[in-house]
Write a protein that holds these residues in place. Structure first.
Motif, PDB file in Angstrom:
ATOM      1  N   ASN A 171       0.685  -1.126   0.070  1.00 55.49           N
ATOM      2  CA  ASN A 171       0.033   0.030  -0.109  1.00 55.49           C
ATOM      3  C   ASN A 171       0.944   1.151   0.070  1.00 55.49           C
ATOM      4  O   ASN A 171       0.720   2.256  -0.955  1.00 55.49           O
ATOM      5  N   ALA A 184       2.566   2.066  -3.431  1.00 53.28           N
ATOM      6  CA  ALA A 184       1.662   2.547  -4.299  1.00 53.28           C
ATOM      7  C   ALA A 184       1.610   3.933  -4.401  1.00 53.28           C
ATOM      8  O   ALA A 184       1.597   4.925  -4.987  1.00 53.28           O
ATOM      9  N   LEU A 185       1.697   4.460  -2.674  1.00 50.76           N
ATOM     10  CA  LEU A 185       1.582   5.834  -2.592  1.00 50.76           C
ATOM     11  C   LEU A 185       2.695   6.601  -2.825  1.00 50.76           C
ATOM     12  O   LEU A 185       2.791   7.771  -3.466  1.00 50.76           O
ATOM     13  N   GLU A 224      -9.699   3.916  -8.989  1.00 55.82           N
ATOM     14  CA  GLU A 224      -8.655   4.488  -8.368  1.00 55.82           C
ATOM     15  C   GLU A 224      -7.730   5.208  -9.360  1.00 55.82           C
ATOM     16  O   GLU A 224      -7.410   6.431  -9.291  1.00 55.82           O
ATOM     17  N   TRP A 225      -7.141   4.527 -10.399  1.00 56.64           N
ATOM     18  CA  TRP A 225      -6.292   5.207 -11.430  1.00 56.64           C
ATOM     19  C   TRP A 225      -6.944   6.044 -12.522  1.00 56.64           C
ATOM     20  O   TRP A 225      -6.323   6.921 -12.859  1.00 56.64           O
ATOM     21  N   TYR A 275      -6.752   9.413 -10.564  1.00 58.70           N
ATOM     22  CA  TYR A 275      -5.480  10.120 -10.714  1.00 58.70           C
ATOM     23  C   TYR A 275      -5.072  10.566 -12.069  1.00 58.70           C
ATOM     24  O   TYR A 275      -4.620  11.587 -12.480  1.00 58.70           O
ATOM     25  N   GLY A 294      -9.186   8.528  -5.146  1.00 57.29           N
ATOM     26  CA  GLY A 294      -8.124   7.638  -5.431  1.00 57.29           C
ATOM     27  C   GLY A 294      -7.358   7.307  -4.193  1.00 57.29           C
ATOM     28  O   GLY A 294      -7.209   6.122  -4.111  1.00 57.29           O
ATOM     29  N   THR A 343      -6.379   3.434  -3.038  1.00 62.70           N
ATOM     30  CA  THR A 343      -5.129   3.312  -2.746  1.00 62.70           C
ATOM     31  C   THR A 343      -4.774   2.678  -1.455  1.00 62.70           C
ATOM     32  O   THR A 343      -4.150   1.677  -1.094  1.00 62.70           O
ATOM     33  N   TYR A 344      -5.166   3.567  -0.386  1.00 63.73           N
ATOM     34  CA  TYR A 344      -4.942   3.083   1.089  1.00 63.73           C
ATOM     35  C   TYR A 344      -5.612   2.023   1.567  1.00 63.73           C
ATOM     36  O   TYR A 344      -5.101   1.038   2.396  1.00 63.73           O
ATOM     37  N   ASN A 348      -6.097  -0.683  -0.312  1.00 64.00           N
ATOM     38  CA  ASN A 348      -5.217  -1.691  -0.948  1.00 64.00           C
ATOM     39  C   ASN A 348      -6.306  -2.842  -1.263  1.00 64.00           C
ATOM     40  O   ASN A 348      -5.837  -4.105  -0.872  1.00 64.00           O
ATOM     41  N   ASP A 400      -3.115  -3.577  -6.794  1.00 58.22           N
ATOM     42  CA  ASP A 400      -1.707  -2.784  -6.904  1.00 58.22           C
ATOM     43  C   ASP A 400      -0.626  -3.690  -6.101  1.00 58.22           C
ATOM     44  O   ASP A 400       0.454  -3.446  -6.456  1.00 58.22           O
TER      45      ASP A 400
END
Length: 363
Positions: free
Chosen positions: A6, A9-10, A235-236, A239, A265, A269-270, A272, A276
């Protein structure tokens, strides 16, 4: 939730939006808007505020210290110690570049300018106390720390009640900006009691807190393959849409849409819950996340203090290439010098401390 992947990715996204900000600032090398690569890269700072708020909440959740004041001190001290080596090195380089470019060699002038830098060096310039600034991007660090100094103890004290307050407070700040300014830019504006950039940081950190809460809840869910695919597209897609808007749209009411896209996003992402973890396994991603901070701090002087550095006959493209190369090299110097200083502190820290303080007596 696999915290390592996770964070990877960040970390990758931190690097991406650092590059967006660097490209945005290249506009200062030209008088022609058609040369601008990114027209609203300042929106990328919102991503950093949101991620910082998210990770602040994660730190508070891990803490087992019952004394909130002591815990706040430890949290802030750890944060400052992590940020300061890069900060000081970048500021010293920017200070030198400014004086070299301006042809200032008088010791008295340099000394006075250094003294005027103290509010920035002490990380408090976004309180409104400021005389001179030689590294513009440091405003983000100051705004973040000043806000965390207030928000972290509230977070520890109120626990879940904090999140109930975070949503309306964030909306009230954003609503005021929307009606009063129409954008999230113009961070130097003073509204009578606080700098706009500092209040902008408050909204970003509160948004990050909400992303943490939502992401933690979402991360407890078991997703189907279809669900993972849908969340990953969302998610993506968020971004990518934010980057596209930053490239084609000047700062406007669309800033708030970019802000919302970042919240979507970062939450996913967080959490997870997508694929990812299979993508961001390589060790390069934590390095990119760490380097992004040095790149952010180290690029500004090469777009501001350059009248007598880049040859006047150079085209914008030539200046751009030089700006990007210098920014990367400066970032690498800042990054690895700070790594060296941290290693030196770990090895010699106690000896250095002994030069100033007597050993504590056993109680």
């Amino acid at each position: 939730m696999n915290a390592k992947t996770n964070r990877n990715a960040l970390d990758f996204l931190k690097f991406v939006f650092s590059v967006v900000i660097v490209l945005f600032h290249s506009r200062m090398l030209t008088d022609y808007q058609e040369n601008w690569i990114v027209v609203n890269g300042r929106a990328g700072v919102e991503f950093f505020f949101i991620v910082s708020g998210c990770l602040m909440c994660a730190s508070a959740a891990r803490s087992r210290e019952e004394n909130i004041g002591l815990d706040t001190f430890r949290f802030m001290w750890k944060k400052v110690c992590r940020l300061v080596p890069n900060f000081i090195i970048a500021y010293f380089i920017a200070f030198l570049v400014y004086h070299y470019n301006a042809g200032i060699t008088e010791a008295n002038t340099i000394f006075i300018n250094a003294i005027k830098s103290l509010p920035e060096l002490l990380l408090i310039k976004n309180s409104g106390i400021r005389f001179a600034s030689y590294n513009g991007p440091t405003w983000y660090i100051s705004a973040m720390l000043l806000n965390m100094l207030v928000l972290y103890p509230l977070l520890r004290k109120l626990k879940d009640g904090f999140y109930v307050l975070a949503l309306p407070l964030m909306l009230l700040i954003l609503g005021n900006f929307f009606q009063e300014f129409g954008t999230l830019s113009d961070l130097e504006n003073w509204n009578g009691w606080i700098l706009k950039g500092t209040l902008r940081g408050t909204a970003g950190l509160l948004a990050g807190c909400l992303c943490y809460k939502a992401g933690t809840a979402l991360g407890r869910k078991e997703c189907t393959m279809f669900g993972k695919a849908v969340f990953m597209v969302l998610e993506w897609g968020s971004y990518i849409a934010a980057i596209i808007l930053s490239c084609i749209s000047f700062s406007s009411h669309l800033d708030y849409l970019i802000f919302l896209l970042f919240m979507i996003g970062v939450t996913i992402t967080y959490a997870n819950i997508t694929f990812d973890s299979a993508i961001f396994r390589a060790g390069i991603f934590p390095w990119l996340g760490s380097f992004s901070y040095s790149l952010y701090l180290g690029h500004s002087c090469w777009r501001e203090f350059t009248e007598n550095i880049y040859p006047r006959e150079w085209s914008f493209k030539q200046q751009l290439v030089c700006f990007l190369v210098l920014s990367v090299w400066n970032g690498l110097i800042i990054h690895y010098l700070s790594v060296f200083l941290r290693a030196l502190h770990e090895e010699k820290g106690e000896k250095i401390k002994a030069l100033f303080f007597l050993p504590e007596k056993d109680k």
